[in-house]
Motif scaffolding. Structure first.
Motif, PDB file in Angstrom:
ATOM      1  N   MET A   1       0.816  -1.219   0.000  1.00 39.22           N
ATOM      2  CA  MET A   1       0.000   0.000   0.000  1.00 39.22           C
ATOM      3  C   MET A   1       0.846   1.264   0.000  1.00 39.22           C
ATOM      4  O   MET A   1       0.310   2.375  -0.088  1.00 39.22           O
ATOM      5  N   TRP A   2       2.161   1.093   0.117  1.00 45.29           N
ATOM      6  CA  TRP A   2       3.022   2.264   0.204  1.00 45.29           C
ATOM      7  C   TRP A   2       3.045   3.058  -1.100  1.00 45.29           C
ATOM      8  O   TRP A   2       3.013   4.294  -1.087  1.00 45.29           O
ATOM      9  N   ASP A   3       3.083   2.361  -2.248  1.00 49.29           N
ATOM     10  CA  ASP A   3       3.175   3.053  -3.540  1.00 49.29           C
ATOM     11  C   ASP A   3       1.974   3.964  -3.772  1.00 49.29           C
ATOM     12  O   ASP A   3       2.130   5.108  -4.210  1.00 49.29           O
ATOM     13  N   GLU A   4       0.770   3.476  -3.481  1.00 48.74           N
ATOM     14  CA  GLU A   4      -0.402   4.318  -3.693  1.00 48.74           C
ATOM     15  C   GLU A   4      -0.458   5.458  -2.681  1.00 48.74           C
ATOM     16  O   GLU A   4      -0.945   6.546  -2.988  1.00 48.74           O
ATOM     17  N   PHE A   5       0.041   5.223  -1.476  1.00 46.66           N
ATOM     18  CA  PHE A   5       0.099   6.292  -0.481  1.00 46.66           C
ATOM     19  C   PHE A   5       1.035   7.401  -0.957  1.00 46.66           C
ATOM     20  O   PHE A   5       0.684   8.595  -0.902  1.00 46.66           O
ATOM     21  N   PHE A   6       2.206   7.022  -1.453  1.00 45.18           N
ATOM     22  CA  PHE A   6       3.179   8.021  -1.894  1.00 45.18           C
ATOM     23  C   PHE A   6       2.687   8.726  -3.151  1.00 45.18           C
ATOM     24  O   PHE A   6       2.907   9.933  -3.324  1.00 45.18           O
ATOM     25  N   ALA A   7       2.003   7.991  -4.040  1.00 46.96           N
ATOM     26  CA  ALA A   7       1.504   8.607  -5.267  1.00 46.96           C
ATOM     27  C   ALA A   7       0.401   9.619  -5.000  1.00 46.96           C
ATOM     28  O   ALA A   7       0.161  10.507  -5.824  1.00 46.96           O
ATOM     29  N   ALA A   8      -0.267   9.513  -3.859  1.00 44.60           N
ATOM     30  CA  ALA A   8      -1.353  10.442  -3.530  1.00 44.60           C
ATOM     31  C   ALA A   8      -0.838  11.787  -3.039  1.00 44.60           C
ATOM     32  O   ALA A   8      -1.630  12.732  -2.907  1.00 44.60           O
ATOM     33  N   LEU A   9       0.450  11.903  -2.747  1.00 44.30           N
ATOM     34  CA  LEU A   9       1.026  13.185  -2.336  1.00 44.30           C
ATOM     35  C   LEU A   9       1.145  14.098  -3.548  1.00 44.30           C
ATOM     36  O   LEU A   9       1.514  13.647  -4.638  1.00 44.30           O
ATOM     37  N   THR A  10       0.874  15.382  -3.363  1.00 47.02           N
ATOM     38  CA  THR A  10       0.699  16.270  -4.513  1.00 47.02           C
ATOM     39  C   THR A  10       1.821  17.263  -4.739  1.00 47.02           C
ATOM     40  O   THR A  10       1.793  17.984  -5.744  1.00 47.02           O
ATOM     41  N   CYS A  11       2.813  17.348  -3.852  1.00 43.24           N
ATOM     42  CA  CYS A  11       3.868  18.350  -4.049  1.00 43.24           C
ATOM     43  C   CYS A  11       5.174  17.825  -3.470  1.00 43.24           C
ATOM     44  O   CYS A  11       5.201  16.872  -2.688  1.00 43.24           O
ATOM     45  N   ASP A  12       6.284  18.484  -3.885  1.00 43.29           N
ATOM     46  CA  ASP A  12       7.608  18.052  -3.427  1.00 43.29           C
ATOM     47  C   ASP A  12       7.775  18.223  -1.926  1.00 43.29           C
ATOM     48  O   ASP A  12       8.486  17.444  -1.284  1.00 43.29           O
ATOM     49  N   ARG A  13       7.135  19.239  -1.336  1.00 34.24           N
ATOM     50  CA  ARG A  13       7.267  19.420   0.106  1.00 34.24           C
ATOM     51  C   ARG A  13       6.716  18.217   0.852  1.00 34.24           C
ATOM     52  O   ARG A  13       7.356  17.684   1.772  1.00 34.24           O
ATOM     53  N   ASP A  14       5.511  17.776   0.471  1.00 33.07           N
ATOM     54  CA  ASP A  14       4.902  16.633   1.139  1.00 33.07           C
ATOM     55  C   ASP A  14       5.686  15.359   0.880  1.00 33.07           C
ATOM     56  O   ASP A  14       5.862  14.533   1.784  1.00 33.07           O
ATOM     57  N   ARG A  15       6.177  15.180  -0.350  1.00 29.24           N
ATOM     58  CA  ARG A  15       6.965  13.981  -0.662  1.00 29.24           C
ATOM     59  C   ARG A  15       8.266  13.980   0.124  1.00 29.24           C
ATOM     60  O   ARG A  15       8.682  12.934   0.642  1.00 29.24           O
ATOM     61  N   ALA A  16       8.921  15.135   0.201  1.00 30.20           N
ATOM     62  CA  ALA A  16      10.171  15.212   0.961  1.00 30.20           C
ATOM     63  C   ALA A  16       9.931  14.914   2.431  1.00 30.20           C
ATOM     64  O   ALA A  16      10.694  14.163   3.062  1.00 30.20           O
ATOM     65  N   ALA A  17       8.867  15.469   3.012  1.00 26.62           N
ATOM     66  CA  ALA A  17       8.579  15.239   4.428  1.00 26.62           C
ATOM     67  C   ALA A  17       8.304  13.774   4.701  1.00 26.62           C
ATOM     68  O   ALA A  17       8.843  13.191   5.654  1.00 26.62           O
ATOM     69  N   VAL A  18       7.476  13.149   3.864  1.00 31.29           N
ATOM     70  CA  VAL A  18       7.124  11.740   4.079  1.00 31.29           C
ATOM     71  C   VAL A  18       8.354  10.852   3.919  1.00 31.29           C
ATOM     72  O   VAL A  18       8.572   9.923   4.711  1.00 31.29           O
ATOM     73  N   LEU A  19       9.179  11.113   2.926  1.00 27.29           N
ATOM     74  CA  LEU A  19      10.390  10.303   2.737  1.00 27.29           C
ATOM     75  C   LEU A  19      11.373  10.493   3.890  1.00 27.29           C
ATOM     76  O   LEU A  19      12.044   9.536   4.306  1.00 27.29           O
ATOM     77  N   LEU A  20      11.470  11.704   4.413  1.00 33.14           N
ATOM     78  CA  LEU A  20      12.332  11.929   5.570  1.00 33.14           C
ATOM     79  C   LEU A  20      11.806  11.189   6.792  1.00 33.14           C
ATOM     80  O   LEU A  20      12.578  10.585   7.548  1.00 33.14           O
ATOM     81  N   TYR A  21      10.502  11.200   6.979  1.00 29.91           N
ATOM     82  CA  TYR A  21       9.904  10.477   8.102  1.00 29.91           C
ATOM     83  C   TYR A  21      10.180   8.980   7.995  1.00 29.91           C
ATOM     84  O   TYR A  21      10.615   8.335   8.961  1.00 29.91           O
ATOM     85  N   VAL A  22       9.912   8.413   6.839  1.00 32.93           N
ATOM     86  CA  VAL A  22       9.923   6.966   6.711  1.00 32.93           C
ATOM     87  C   VAL A  22      11.336   6.408   6.556  1.00 32.93           C
ATOM     88  O   VAL A  22      11.550   5.208   6.711  1.00 32.93           O
ATOM     89  N   SER A  23      12.301   7.250   6.240  1.00 31.76           N
ATOM     90  CA  SER A  23      13.676   6.765   6.142  1.00 31.76           C
ATOM     91  C   SER A  23      14.474   7.003   7.414  1.00 31.76           C
ATOM     92  O   SER A  23      15.428   6.272   7.708  1.00 31.76           O
ATOM     93  N   SER A  24      14.081   8.006   8.194  1.00 33.02           N
ATOM     94  CA  SER A  24      14.815   8.306   9.423  1.00 33.02           C
ATOM     95  C   SER A  24      14.117   7.776  10.674  1.00 33.02           C
ATOM     96  O   SER A  24      14.761   7.577  11.700  1.00 33.02           O
ATOM     97  N   GLY A  25      12.790   7.579  10.590  1.00 38.97           N
ATOM     98  CA  GLY A  25      12.049   7.167  11.778  1.00 38.97           C
ATOM     99  C   GLY A  25      11.880   8.286  12.780  1.00 38.97           C
ATOM    100  O   GLY A  25      11.567   8.033  13.954  1.00 38.97           O
ATOM    101  N   SER A  26      12.047   9.532  12.351  1.00 39.15           N
ATOM    102  CA  SER A  26      11.913  10.663  13.267  1.00 39.15           C
ATOM    103  C   SER A  26      10.463  10.847  13.680  1.00 39.15           C
ATOM    104  O   SER A  26       9.540  10.522  12.937  1.00 39.15           O
TER     105      SER A  26
END
Length: 372
Positions: free
Chosen positions: A178-203
């Motif tokens: 379900m991760w691919d569809e979740f990431f595809a639903a993000l609409t801008c680089d800010r949201d994509r950057a934030a989500v990728l930072l969250y999910v790669s760092s665990g912050s």
């Protein structure tokens, strides 16, 4: 450092609460902890004011009334304004996650009891208030934890009266399917950057939202965050993909000042992205997909991926996630039904094994030896 006070119905400061809250600050508790304790004490005093009982005359009967109230009263923080919202306590069919119930959670009630108990224990130390703490305590728990080696297994004991049973649940993460569809639903680089930072760092949510340009080490692929409950910054690794999307976002909006967070609002005056705004980003994704993921599920997703990676040890994952206890990190090793969907489908559709006898053997001899 901010400090908090309790006000009565007339707006006057409740004087006997002030030294307790200030003592929490002096004991090196975070301001958010003090604020949380103040809210719990406000619930307690509202009950006493309603019953017309002075704080230093409270007994176990008032504590029972508090618990009964919290068990039956709706939680205003979970009020649903949309009449088409899913029913409180129901389960989302896509994620398998239950929606929050309308009332107060058992852990919230227990936390309130802990705060009230500590408040009266504080005043008892200075010979103020009632002689007997109005919140019952578990003598079995006190005996079990009085003398115990740190590496010994935690002994079992009955919880104290009025304490609620808190169910043990496994942390929920976003499955890879379900991760691919979740990431595809993000609409801008800010949201994509934030989500990728969250999910790669665990912050945690608040940690990442405070990251400034000076907190990013582009060469070593690290970000520096202020860990919950501390003031010192700690290094956390992030993925190259997250930094690539973040660089594209910063190239478009321009680099903020050195002391300003890098994640900014998109509309209105330029200001840092808040927790509630980032939470709304996840809610918009849920509206599109019919899911009920939360912002903290991104940390769970990072933890689940790291803990089940054969190239990482559990001790290494604990350091990355900054858990105090290795047992907390070990919770992410549990397999979930949602992640075993393909294996279960193969199990259900696998044909039943039929017993056969090799050529040259008499079936009657097998029946005689092994039975029918």
């Amino acid at each position: 450092m901010p400090w908090y006070a309790l006000l009565d119905a007339d707006g006057a400061v409740v004087t006997h609460v002030v030294p307790y809250l200030r003592g929490l600050i002096l004991d090196d508790n975070r301001p958010a902890t003090t604020k949380s304790y103040a809210h719990d004490l406000l619930r307690w005093h509202r009950l006493l004011w309603f019953l017309g009982i002075d704080w230093d005359r409270a007994t176990e009967a008032e504590t029972s009334a508090l618990v009964g109230w919290l068990r039956t009263a709706p939680n205003p923080q979970r009020r649903r304004r949309n009449p088409n919202s899913p029913q409180a306590g129901s389960v989302n069919p896509r994620t398998g996650k239950p929606y929050l119930k309308a009332g107060y959670a058992p852990s919230t009630i227990n936390h309130c009891l802990t705060v009230v108990s500590g408040f009266y224990a504080y005043h008892r130390h200075y010979n103020r208030g009632p002689l007997i703490n109005p919140v019952p305590e578990s003598k079995a728990q006190r005996r079990a934890l009085a003398h115990r080696a740190p590496d010994d297994e935690l002994p079992q004991f009955r919880r104290a009266r009025l304490r609620q049973r808190v169910p043990k649940t496994d942390p929920r993460s976003i499955p890879d399917g379900m991760w691919d569809e979740f990431f595809a639903a993000l609409t801008c680089d800010r949201d994509r950057a934030a989500v990728l930072l969250y999910v790669s760092s665990g912050s945690r949510a608040g940690e990442l939202l405070q990251v400034t340009p000076g907190d990013i080490d582009w060469a070593k692929q690290l970000i520096w965050v202020v860990t919950k409950g501390r003031d010192d910054r700690e290094a956390v690794p992030v993925s190259p993909q997250a930094l690539t999307v973040l660089a594209a976002y910063l190239d478009r909006i321009g680099l903020p000042a050195a002391d300003q967070p890098v994640l900014r609002t998109r509309r209105g005056p330029d200001r840092p992205l808040t927790y509630w705004a980032m939470r709304r980003v996840i809610q918009r994704v849920n509206d599109r997909l019919g899911t009920n993921w939360t912002l903290h599920d991104l940390r769970h997703t990072a933890a689940m991926r790291m803990a089940n990676d054969p190239n990482l040890t559990l001790a290494q994952v604990r350091v990355i996630l900054r858990h105090n206890d290795l047992a907390t990190t070990g919770r992410y090793l549990n397999a979930r039904v949602e992640d075993l969907f393909d294996a279960l489908q193969a199990h259900y559709t696998r044909p039943r094994v039929e017993r056969t006898i090799a050529p040259g053997y008499d079936p009657d001899d097998f029946k005689a030896v092994f039975g029918a």
